[in-house]
Design a protein around this motif. Structure first.
Motif, PDB file in Angstrom:
ATOM      1  N   LYS A 172     -10.034   5.343  -4.584  1.00  0.00           N
ATOM      2  CA  LYS A 172      -8.664   5.955  -4.627  1.00  0.00           C
ATOM      3  C   LYS A 172      -8.180   6.535  -3.349  1.00  0.00           C
ATOM      4  O   LYS A 172      -6.916   6.248  -2.832  1.00  0.00           O
ATOM      5  CB  LYS A 172      -8.352   6.918  -6.021  1.00  0.00           C
TER       6      LYS A 172
ATOM      7  N   THR B 271      -2.705   2.854  -9.352  1.00  0.00           N
ATOM      8  CA  THR B 271      -3.092   3.811  -8.721  1.00  0.00           C
ATOM      9  C   THR B 271      -3.618   3.475  -7.173  1.00  0.00           C
ATOM     10  O   THR B 271      -3.633   4.344  -6.362  1.00  0.00           O
ATOM     11  CB  THR B 271      -4.021   4.624  -9.408  1.00  0.00           C
ATOM     12  N   LEU B 272      -3.702   2.219  -6.922  1.00  0.00           N
ATOM     13  CA  LEU B 272      -4.070   1.799  -5.678  1.00  0.00           C
ATOM     14  C   LEU B 272      -3.065   1.179  -4.609  1.00  0.00           C
ATOM     15  O   LEU B 272      -3.221   1.082  -3.536  1.00  0.00           O
ATOM     16  CB  LEU B 272      -5.302   0.826  -5.983  1.00  0.00           C
TER      17      LEU B 272
ATOM     18  N   LEU C  35       0.660  -1.226   0.167  1.00  0.00           N
ATOM     19  CA  LEU C  35       0.148  -0.096  -0.102  1.00  0.00           C
ATOM     20  C   LEU C  35       0.863   1.251   0.019  1.00  0.00           C
ATOM     21  O   LEU C  35       2.125   1.287   0.311  1.00  0.00           O
ATOM     22  CB  LEU C  35      -0.926  -0.098   1.199  1.00  0.00           C
TER      23      LEU C  35
ATOM     24  N   ALA D 271      -9.343   6.013  -0.353  1.00  0.00           N
ATOM     25  CA  ALA D 271      -9.358   4.799   0.444  1.00  0.00           C
ATOM     26  C   ALA D 271      -7.862   4.226   0.532  1.00  0.00           C
ATOM     27  O   ALA D 271      -7.210   3.675   1.503  1.00  0.00           O
ATOM     28  CB  ALA D 271     -10.374   3.944   0.402  1.00  0.00           C
ATOM     29  N   PHE D 272      -7.375   3.941  -0.633  1.00  0.00           N
ATOM     30  CA  PHE D 272      -6.148   3.316  -0.644  1.00  0.00           C
ATOM     31  C   PHE D 272      -4.863   4.119  -0.520  1.00  0.00           C
ATOM     32  O   PHE D 272      -3.846   4.078  -0.033  1.00  0.00           O
ATOM     33  CB  PHE D 272      -5.975   2.677  -2.168  1.00  0.00           C
TER      34      PHE D 272
ATOM     35  N   LEU E 272     -10.867  -7.661  -3.102  1.00  0.00           N
ATOM     36  CA  LEU E 272      -9.540  -6.694  -3.584  1.00  0.00           C
ATOM     37  C   LEU E 272      -9.012  -7.012  -4.646  1.00  0.00           C
ATOM     38  O   LEU E 272      -8.250  -6.576  -5.410  1.00  0.00           O
ATOM     39  CB  LEU E 272      -8.636  -6.323  -2.268  1.00  0.00           C
TER      40      LEU E 272
ATOM     41  N   GLU F  76       2.516  -0.540   4.105  1.00  0.00           N
ATOM     42  CA  GLU F  76       1.933  -1.909   4.389  1.00  0.00           C
ATOM     43  C   GLU F  76       1.874  -3.020   3.368  1.00  0.00           C
ATOM     44  O   GLU F  76       1.501  -2.430   2.347  1.00  0.00           O
ATOM     45  CB  GLU F  76       0.558  -1.549   5.281  1.00  0.00           C
ATOM     46  N   ILE F  77       2.003  -4.240   3.661  1.00  0.00           N
ATOM     47  CA  ILE F  77       1.978  -5.197   2.856  1.00  0.00           C
ATOM     48  C   ILE F  77       0.381  -6.011   2.977  1.00  0.00           C
ATOM     49  O   ILE F  77       0.130  -6.298   4.102  1.00  0.00           O
ATOM     50  CB  ILE F  77       3.106  -6.153   3.024  1.00  0.00           C
ATOM     51  N   ILE F  78      -0.261  -6.122   1.836  1.00  0.00           N
ATOM     52  CA  ILE F  78      -1.364  -6.659   1.898  1.00  0.00           C
ATOM     53  C   ILE F  78      -1.527  -7.991   1.272  1.00  0.00           C
ATOM     54  O   ILE F  78      -0.555  -8.087   0.329  1.00  0.00           O
ATOM     55  CB  ILE F  78      -3.032  -5.942   1.858  1.00  0.00           C
ATOM     56  N   ARG F  79      -2.105  -9.140   1.557  1.00  0.00           N
ATOM     57  CA  ARG F  79      -2.416 -10.201   0.674  1.00  0.00           C
ATOM     58  C   ARG F  79      -3.961 -10.525   0.623  1.00  0.00           C
ATOM     59  O   ARG F  79      -4.711 -10.603   1.608  1.00  0.00           O
ATOM     60  CB  ARG F  79      -1.680 -11.382   1.494  1.00  0.00           C
ATOM     61  N   THR F  80      -4.264 -10.681  -0.689  1.00  0.00           N
ATOM     62  CA  THR F  80      -5.704 -11.098  -1.107  1.00  0.00           C
ATOM     63  C   THR F  80      -5.897 -12.225  -1.702  1.00  0.00           C
ATOM     64  O   THR F  80      -4.817 -12.871  -2.360  1.00  0.00           O
ATOM     65  CB  THR F  80      -6.128  -9.881  -2.038  1.00  0.00           C
ATOM     66  N   GLY F  81      -6.978 -12.872  -1.524  1.00  0.00           N
ATOM     67  CA  GLY F  81      -7.117 -14.263  -2.356  1.00  0.00           C
ATOM     68  C   GLY F  81      -6.039 -15.269  -1.783  1.00  0.00           C
ATOM     69  O   GLY F  81      -5.714 -15.429  -0.653  1.00  0.00           O
TER      70      GLY F  81
END
Lengths: 471, 471
Positions: free
Chosen positions: A443, A202-203, A171, A445-446, A192, A175-180
């Motif tokens: 946009k 852009t996100l 992000l 929010a991210f 996401l 911060e690191i995110i993981r989806t799915g």
């Protein structure tokens, strides 16, 4: 120009050789595959892993420095031009296949991997990753994900979006995110994964992707159908689908494209045809044979003037060359080539091609059209000269009307290239002002400080829609 | 209790008979398909068209009154329980097929349409809409979209998300947005279509959907494979996929389910088997025949004790009955049935089933497991009695560990039912705190005053993860 102390912190993260701010590096990353756009960044950085991307973002977020993450920059929408300066983050060093899971039919890759190298590896394992954008020899998986790239096989197999089932992303905050994940089904919260696909950097900065693989088709057959009547070709497209056949590939070239391609590739194409369809079907041999037979009948009943069905792989390659060389052949004509991707419901292809021709005549510009007929995804391509401002202005006016025509026919301003810089002023035509507001909310929010690829997707000012005068 | 003047305005929008606030109506809309959850709304409203939905939302937004939009309320996650009161908006009157476009293979429908009625109409036209959630005889298309419903055909054909290509939706403000269209490709801005699918009524009220249709398979074959060894069944699942066969259906039932189903449906199932797989393949007849032959070989080599291959449609229906009656059969055992949908990568199914059994023993509760083995999407189902608080508490503890086990095996807390109220405390386990924050940001962008289905997806408090003690 980046503050020296900040540059030093970035060098500490990635190592001395992986941050550059010499003039040559800045110029080399000031443009992408889109003509006539250039803007210098303040630095270029090459992270080697997700933690480095996170560390870089923390520094950039602290100092509110914008960042454009990119692969090879082969996009055609100005998607990776650093219009607000800042850092260009090149993902090429993050090019490893993390894992191919033969039991779950998934592959996990870093996003800097070249698409064609990934595809070749997957095929060597007897599996299949269908998305095949024309740029695949140089484009990266990450670039394909950012733009939700399509390709010649989109009609039957879908686009990049349909194969991305998990992501790791950094992000704007670092911060690191993981989806799915390696999951065929997952409805834990908002999707996401699919939101990040096509979000054009852009996100978030996408660092790793888990991709769905499928069994490869057992056989394939390729044919060309040539028409003196544009509507005959268009009706053929509709009638194939109505006959409940979904070909793997169903591509279109108009007369100007045919002539240019033939000049270029010396394929002996008939230069008096209004349209050529390139058709491929794949699958089980009996089904392919039956489908191709039925397609031939449809072509004949729509008065195709010539049908070439490849009997060997070499013949098939030759037929494919006709379509694959369209862009290259057109690009040789004049110094500047502008390729767009207006898309309409497939039933409206002939109408759209005629509208494009009408618009080209009105503005006295040269536009050839080819593209993915089965998807309704056309590539009207203008050949011009960037130095001739007056002509370029007419080309721009023409494309504005082309986008408007696509919308009028129930279509969209971009089928597979993305909005980027080029189509941002037209986005409101497709999604409406309420749609724009919702997207801006996402946009924010991210990326509340607009550090990630700023200036893209959302235009400072939307274009007013013109009233098209019909001749 | 709704202010009388507001109720009057709502009546004016939908007509006297389409707003109700009598006790009976409120009670009837205070619960959904999920056991042990109930909360009274203040009114129930039945709009007839999108403009009415918009007008209603403007009134509710003005007065900050929450709204739960719903179809038949057959969801299993507490997704449509009006936990903060307000208005329940029932979409059943908006049940028209707007258009079936045979050239573009799309259907546009209002979201209050019953899924099975839609499917039947599409099949009568010789086309195919694959999503087939178990609730399809009563569920609505809108409910399926809200929860991103799966079904028995998900393995080969994907879930609801894969078929929704355009939406009309009303925002919390009352504004109407349109996303996508009859387009196989569209990358104009963020993918709001896929974001709204599975958003559980928390981002917008979906009023109309454009759905992709596909050609129906030409033939189908059904078989049951029965195993004394759970791992034999699980390995069969993995080996079928590894053999590059993607069956249309690949379903699983464990021993407790088998016994209950046989008591209920008198199918003569062998009660000593640890697992039964229900396998269907569809497609061209030659390919189906070849796949089923290869699947039989795999089942045999994994020591299936019995293989029943249906030779007629009636026999196939009988085999399907075994799986289709699982929930009904289990629901007869005890007063309260709690069905979950923990999902793991398909390679971890056997591990997951064993973990579920271990957890059931630990808490001394009765859990039978069946589900979509090919997707790794299991339905551990507890039979209990809501009046026995102590036992229900043990069931809840057991499911908490089941969710945790799913996450540990690389899976998710919900594969196809949604988060709703029930799984909200566990969402953070899957998506992380950064993921939750991003999702909350999206929620705020769409619905700043939290009027749309408040209290769902996001929990007031996330559950702490427990350390699982392994016996």
């Amino acid at each position: 120009m980046l503050d020296a102390a900040i540059a030093q912190r970035l060098r500490q993260i990635v190592g001395e050789n992986n941050f550059k701010d010499d003039r040559q590096s800045l110029v080399a990353h000031s443009y992408d595959g889109t003509p006539m756009l250039q803007s210098l960044p303040d630095g270029v950085i090459y992270p080697n892993n997700t933690q480095q991307v996170s560390d870089i973002m923390k520094v950039l977020a602290e100092h509110r420095i914008p960042v454009v993450s990119r692969g090879s920059g082969s996009n055609l929408c100005g998607g990776t031009v650093p219009v607000q300066g800042g850092i260009v983050m090149v993902m090429h060093r993050m090019n490893r296949i993390v894992e191919v899971d033969m039991e779950n039919l998934t592959a996990t890759v870093q996003t800097g991997m070249i698409t064609a190298e990934f595809t070749a590896h997957i095929e060597s394992l007897g599996l299949f990753y269908p998305p095949d954008p024309s740029s695949m020899k140089i484009s990266t998986i990450g670039g394909n994900i950012a733009e939700c790239s399509g390709g010649l096989r989109g009609l039957k197999y879908g686009t990049t979006k349909d194969y991305v089932i998990g992501l790791e992303a950094v992000l704007a905050s670092g911060e690191i995110i993981r989806t799915g994940g390696k999951l065929m089904k997952d409805v834990a919260g908002y999707d996401l994964t699919k939101l990040l696909v096509g979000s054009e950097g852009t996100l978030a900065i996408i660092t790793e992707a888990t991709l769905k693989l499928v069994p490869p088709p057992k056989s394939k057959k390729t044919m060309l159908a040539m028409y003196k009547d544009l509507y005959g070709a268009a009706r053929t497209v509709s009638r194939i689908i109505e006959a409940k056949i979904i070909p793997a590939t169903l591509e279109f070239m108009d007369n100007p494209t045919i002539r240019v391609v033939d000049d270029f590739a010396k394929l002996g194409l008939p230069r008096d045809m209004e349209a050529i369809l390139l058709i491929e079907q794949d699958g089980d041999p009996e089904a392919v044979e039956r489908d191709i037979q039925r397609i031939k009948e449809i072509c004949e009943s729509e008065r195709a003037d010539r049908l070439d069905v490849a009997e060997t792989r070499e013949q098939a390659e030759k037929l494919l060359t006709a379509r694959r060389s369209a862009f290259t052949a057109l690009a040789r004509l004049r110094p500047t080539t502008i390729l767009e991707d207006a898309t309409v419901p497939r039933s409206r292809i002939a109408d759209m091609v005629l509208r494009i021709n009408e618009i080209a005549r009105k503005y006295d510009v040269s536009i050839a059209t080819f593209g993915h007929a089965g998807d309704g995804n056309l590539h009207p391509t203008a050949t011009t000269d960037a130095r001739d401002k007056e002509e370029v202005h007419r080309v721009e006016q023409a494309f504005e009307e082309v986008f408007e025509a696509a919308i009028e026919l129930g279509g969209t301003i971009t089928g597979e290239h993305g909005v980027g810089l080029v189509k941002a002023p037209f986005l409101e035509w497709k999604v409406g002002s309420a749609g724009i507001e919702v997207m801006k909310g996402i946009k924010n929010a991210f990326d509340p400080h607009h550090l990630l690829n700023p200036g893209k997707v959302f235009a400072k000012e939307s274009r007013k829609r013109v009233v098209i005068s019909r001749e």
